[in-house]
Scaffold this motif. Sequence first.
Motif, PDB file in Angstrom:
ATOM      1  N   GLU A  15       0.818  -1.206   0.000  1.00 17.89           N
ATOM      2  CA  GLU A  15       0.000   0.000   0.000  1.00 17.89           C
ATOM      3  C   GLU A  15       0.858   1.265   0.000  1.00 17.89           C
ATOM      4  O   GLU A  15       0.481   2.275  -0.595  1.00 17.89           O
ATOM      5  CB  GLU A  15      -0.893  -0.014   1.245  1.00 17.89           C
ATOM      6  CG  GLU A  15      -1.919   1.097   1.254  1.00 17.89           C
ATOM      7  CD  GLU A  15      -2.820   1.019   2.475  1.00 17.89           C
ATOM      8  OE1 GLU A  15      -3.173  -0.105   2.892  1.00 17.89           O
ATOM      9  OE2 GLU A  15      -3.152   2.089   3.010  1.00 17.89           O
ATOM     10  N   GLU A  16       2.001   1.212   0.671  1.00 18.83           N
ATOM     11  CA  GLU A  16       2.779   2.431   0.875  1.00 18.83           C
ATOM     12  C   GLU A  16       3.870   2.668  -0.173  1.00 18.83           C
ATOM     13  O   GLU A  16       4.508   3.713  -0.178  1.00 18.83           O
ATOM     14  CB  GLU A  16       3.381   2.450   2.278  1.00 18.83           C
ATOM     15  CG  GLU A  16       2.335   2.598   3.390  1.00 18.83           C
ATOM     16  CD  GLU A  16       1.572   3.914   3.301  1.00 18.83           C
ATOM     17  OE1 GLU A  16       2.041   4.853   2.653  1.00 18.83           O
ATOM     18  OE2 GLU A  16       0.471   3.983   3.881  1.00 18.83           O
ATOM     19  N   SER A  17       4.128   1.702  -1.033  1.00 16.85           N
ATOM     20  CA  SER A  17       5.011   1.965  -2.170  1.00 16.85           C
ATOM     21  C   SER A  17       4.426   3.162  -2.910  1.00 16.85           C
ATOM     22  O   SER A  17       3.204   3.253  -3.039  1.00 16.85           O
ATOM     23  CB  SER A  17       5.021   0.744  -3.084  1.00 16.85           C
ATOM     24  OG  SER A  17       5.510   1.101  -4.363  1.00 16.85           O
ATOM     25  N   CYS A  18       5.274   4.079  -3.369  1.00 16.40           N
ATOM     26  CA  CYS A  18       4.687   5.218  -4.092  1.00 16.40           C
ATOM     27  C   CYS A  18       4.110   4.739  -5.405  1.00 16.40           C
ATOM     28  O   CYS A  18       3.228   5.370  -5.975  1.00 16.40           O
ATOM     29  CB  CYS A  18       5.723   6.321  -4.309  1.00 16.40           C
ATOM     30  SG  CYS A  18       6.896   5.998  -5.633  1.00 16.40           S
ATOM     31  N   GLY A  19       4.623   3.622  -5.892  1.00 12.86           N
ATOM     32  CA  GLY A  19       4.059   3.032  -7.106  1.00 12.86           C
ATOM     33  C   GLY A  19       4.786   3.396  -8.379  1.00 12.86           C
ATOM     34  O   GLY A  19       4.465   2.883  -9.439  1.00 12.86           O
ATOM     35  N   GLN A  20       5.779   4.291  -8.297  1.00  7.45           N
ATOM     36  CA  GLN A  20       6.387   4.714  -9.566  1.00  7.45           C
ATOM     37  C   GLN A  20       7.338   3.668 -10.137  1.00  7.45           C
ATOM     38  O   GLN A  20       7.373   3.455 -11.341  1.00  7.45           O
ATOM     39  CB  GLN A  20       7.061   6.075  -9.462  1.00  7.45           C
ATOM     40  CG  GLN A  20       8.260   6.110  -8.541  1.00  7.45           C
ATOM     41  CD  GLN A  20       9.137   7.338  -8.766  1.00  7.45           C
ATOM     42  OE1 GLN A  20       9.329   7.767  -9.882  1.00  7.45           O
ATOM     43  NE2 GLN A  20       9.661   7.899  -7.696  1.00  7.45           N
ATOM     44  N   CYS A  21       8.143   3.004  -9.302  1.00  2.55           N
ATOM     45  CA  CYS A  21       9.118   2.095  -9.912  1.00  2.55           C
ATOM     46  C   CYS A  21       8.641   0.655  -9.879  1.00  2.55           C
ATOM     47  O   CYS A  21       7.968   0.219  -8.952  1.00  2.55           O
ATOM     48  CB  CYS A  21      10.517   2.283  -9.321  1.00  2.55           C
ATOM     49  SG  CYS A  21      10.914   1.284  -7.890  1.00  2.55           S
ATOM     50  N   THR A  22       8.991  -0.060 -10.942  1.00  2.00           N
ATOM     51  CA  THR A  22       8.477  -1.407 -11.151  1.00  2.00           C
ATOM     52  C   THR A  22       8.874  -2.379 -10.030  1.00  2.00           C
ATOM     53  O   THR A  22       8.008  -3.099  -9.519  1.00  2.00           O
ATOM     54  CB  THR A  22       8.970  -1.939 -12.508  1.00  2.00           C
ATOM     55  OG1 THR A  22       8.754  -0.940 -13.488  1.00  2.00           O
ATOM     56  CG2 THR A  22       8.240  -3.212 -12.899  1.00  2.00           C
ATOM     57  N   PRO A  23      10.163  -2.443  -9.656  1.00  2.00           N
ATOM     58  CA  PRO A  23      10.531  -3.447  -8.669  1.00  2.00           C
ATOM     59  C   PRO A  23       9.731  -3.320  -7.378  1.00  2.00           C
ATOM     60  O   PRO A  23       9.342  -4.327  -6.786  1.00  2.00           O
ATOM     61  CB  PRO A  23      12.019  -3.175  -8.417  1.00  2.00           C
ATOM     62  CG  PRO A  23      12.495  -2.463  -9.619  1.00  2.00           C
ATOM     63  CD  PRO A  23      11.336  -1.660 -10.099  1.00  2.00           C
ATOM     64  N   CYS A  24       9.466  -2.103  -6.955  1.00  2.31           N
ATOM     65  CA  CYS A  24       8.766  -1.900  -5.689  1.00  2.31           C
ATOM     66  C   CYS A  24       7.257  -2.076  -5.853  1.00  2.31           C
ATOM     67  O   CYS A  24       6.631  -2.832  -5.119  1.00  2.31           O
ATOM     68  CB  CYS A  24       9.103  -0.520  -5.140  1.00  2.31           C
ATOM     69  SG  CYS A  24       8.346  -0.139  -3.560  1.00  2.31           S
ATOM     70  N   ARG A  25       6.677  -1.391  -6.848  1.00  3.01           N
ATOM     71  CA  ARG A  25       5.227  -1.463  -7.017  1.00  3.01           C
ATOM     72  C   ARG A  25       4.761  -2.895  -7.253  1.00  3.01           C
ATOM     73  O   ARG A  25       3.863  -3.380  -6.569  1.00  3.01           O
ATOM     74  CB  ARG A  25       4.773  -0.576  -8.188  1.00  3.01           C
ATOM     75  CG  ARG A  25       3.260  -0.642  -8.446  1.00  3.01           C
ATOM     76  CD  ARG A  25       2.835   0.097  -9.706  1.00  3.01           C
ATOM     77  NE  ARG A  25       3.296  -0.557 -10.916  1.00  3.01           N
ATOM     78  CZ  ARG A  25       4.232  -0.086 -11.725  1.00  3.01           C
ATOM     79  NH1 ARG A  25       4.805   1.080 -11.459  1.00  3.01           N
ATOM     80  NH2 ARG A  25       4.601  -0.751 -12.806  1.00  3.01           N
TER      81      ARG A  25
END
Lengths: 597, 388
Positions: free
Chosen positions: B316-326
Amino acid sequence: MSKYQVNLKINNMPIAVEEGTTILEAARKLNFRIPTLCHHPDLSVAGNCRVCVVEVKGAKLLAASCATPVSEGMEVLTNSEKVRIARKHIVELLLSEHNADCTKCFKNGHCELQEIASEYRIGEHVFLDLVRPESKIQDISSPAIIKDDSKCIRCQRCVRTCEEIQGVAALGVINKGDQQRISTFLNKPLNEVVCTNCGQCINRCPTGALTERNYIEEVWNAIYDPSKFVVVQTAPATRVALGEDLDIDPGARVTGKMVSALKKLGFNKVLDTDFAADLTIMEEGTELLTRLKKALVDKDETVRLPMMTSCSPGWIKFQEHMFSDMLDNLSTCKSPQQMFGAVAKTYYADKINIKAQDMIVVSIMPCTAKKFECERPEMRDSGYQDVDYVLTTRELAMMIKQAGIDFNKLEEEHYDSILGESTGAAVIFGATGGVMEAALRTAYEIVTGREVPFTNLNIQPVRGMEGVKEATIKIKNVKPEWAFLEGVDLNVAIAHGLGNARFLMDKVNRGETNYHFIEIMGCPGGCLGGGGQPIPTSPEIRQKRANAIYSEDEHMTIRKSHENPEITEIYKQFLGQPLSHLSHELLHTHYKPRKRY
Amino acid sequence: MEKTLKKVDIIFEIDKSCSPLAVLDRTLQRPADEIILDLIDSGLKGRGGAGFPTGLKWKFTRNETSDVKYVICNADEGEPGTFKDREILDRVPEKIFVGMTICAYVIGAREGYIYMRGEYNFLLKSLQKKLDDFNAMLTEKGVDFQIYFKSGSGAYVCGEESALFESMEGKRGEPRNKPPYPTVAGYNNKPTVINNVETLVYTTMICHMGPERFKELGTTDSRGSKVFSVSGDTPIPGIYELELGMPLQDFINEFGDGDAKAIQVGGASGHCVPRKKFSDTIIGFEGIPTGGSMMVFNSSRSMYNVLHDYLEFFTEESCGQCTPCRVGCQQLLKGIEAVKKGDKPPAYLNDLKKLTATMKIAAKCGLGQSVGNPFNSIVDNFKEEIIY
């Protein structure tokens, strides 16, 4: 001052590059290709897709090569084991949230994600499928653009395009984490927001998340319908770009082959929007001179100057949303596409003895906003929808492929007549500054009886890719009836791309300018960089198309709109004169203020 | 140099003989370079978790040429299990203000900001008054520096320094590409020192007591003490300032309930240490560094649930911009669910561990890079709880 040189090694090969160069750029100089998705030559660096990661010796983290500047002594590996594993993971992750329904996708074969996936031969899906059913519900509200979130890889190229190039910001990022996606203000459908339908986002979308609403099937059906007489018109900028989608290098002029292909596709008549561009010059040039006279001689304070061009439907909608208090500055002239439609279903239908209701007018346009424009309620002056279907350059290329036509081997053919004759002035409508140049070629001659004082009619100051251009033309030794313009400095300005348009409008609004006439095109480079043109686009590609347009102009026998014999004929037989009552009825329009939210 | 658990009182100490303002007056008389040398000498490292040497950060920013520079206090305390900055803000705010002012004097800043997480806005009423008094005092003294509060809006990632700048600038809180680092281009792209609340208080205290006394505490790699937020299965949860370098066994002897099976050191993004490793684990930069969160889990807890909660949080808290994290966070979360349900074989956990290795080196910021910490330490040590 020359910049400091930085020495580094990429895959053990030494190279020296200017300070500030990114690893990606340096690698390209050494011909090492690093895959990218969120990177685009027209946009700011995002560094968010991460497929371009590389290993920098000594660093714990991989570096996004698009976003990392080189440094002295750096040793970069673009294909080490670490890099390969990470890159493959990243592509697998992107695919896991991507609706990889490739065979049914409009972008099948033109998708950057598909290309990388195919390079890495991503076979068995390692990871779980994360595509949400609700994301597959497309936004089909816009007559021009279809948005499919299930294909979106969140590279934000569309968001940056809409904001940085166009200054519109209809698209933005909402939510975070797994809910993050690209949306509009309050998540409204595209047709209810400030979207201008320019399609620049489509040009830069690496996948099928943003595509044009395509009318290929509708057009085929019309062609196959024996009760319909289908005429097609082609915009100036399509002829210098169509080849790119048919295995020809950017910058090739393919006018004759395009005409030939259209005839083979089965259109009853292949006609030219360029004819209508010449018509536009007659009307708009006269409108400008009339406005000047009213303002300078009659001191009519209701006349709004500077007059602004109205050919670009993306620009028109932008103005209606963002500068609705300046709508009276817009020329009342319809765009060439719509002048063509109105004339085709009246004057032309009459000439060839076809009933307007049996005629289908199809446009081949470099533009997606034209799809919106032809559906505007104002555009039915023939009594019917003046233009029935608009296809982008890309859609035409698809039809040519579907029909099995070997485009490269086609003989060149000529447009049908009438409504097929045009001039060099018309073809340059496709480049930024072109309408201005065409208008000046005619207006100057009307006023002075002489050709514009530029070598070979080429008005260089209004050409080129600068975002905002300005020029001043001194009007001297005028004909007696234009005495009021004697010695006047005619000040003009040109902007292309809506971000530049906004900049210019703000300046005008602040009263910092003394322009008489402004040309605005919604897309970078003008129509040649339109949202319906072949993908990819870049400054280099647009420059090549521009060169082709100016070369097309130089190759035309007639290069001034008022010398087009079909134009002389239509005024003689039908319209009477520019700004006549009938002209007003068919060729002019009005605009409506739109809300920003 | 093995240390044992030792309670310390530096951060919250109220020294009636020498107020923070007196420290400020004294320090502003000293040459800036001398202050930097003291900080470097003290060995103080950032207390937010990443542990960058504070003195160097100030030095780099001081060396930048710019008309405008900023000091920012990172009070976006969002790491699950961390609540020490709230206490510091509430009890000794002047020490923070003084630390910021000293920093401003050293680097040449005229504006400072305290970026405080939105959930702490209830503190603002009393804090604003204290800050107004402090600012007025600075003006009176002719010190060209003012401090302002900025409220966060609830995103965990905004504790990441560059996302914090974006948020302060009114944009989406998304981490930036680095370089450039904040010391070169931070808030408004100007050279910026951004320090954790606790770090700034230590700078004040080092100026007060000198680097020597600070250095007496801790180890070579981890000088000084640290404020810990102790929570979970402990009879005495709360805020404790402890000397760095203690073995985890000492800690649990003091704070455990006698049944601890694991301690999550450093919050959700930190490491899970199982009971059998308590004796070998040192709390400090040579062992497991921490922003201060110590969550104790006893045998009644399911480590699957613990990991699941953390992964839900990151998803939920990943900002969502980068692929590895999102996408990576979602795959880890859905992945352990699938293994639990039997939709994926236990060996799938190995695929997921490899994925965390990619996230660690390829994600854009510390958030995505550190998700592998809890994942691997819980999966490795409590595999049977994840699978069955």
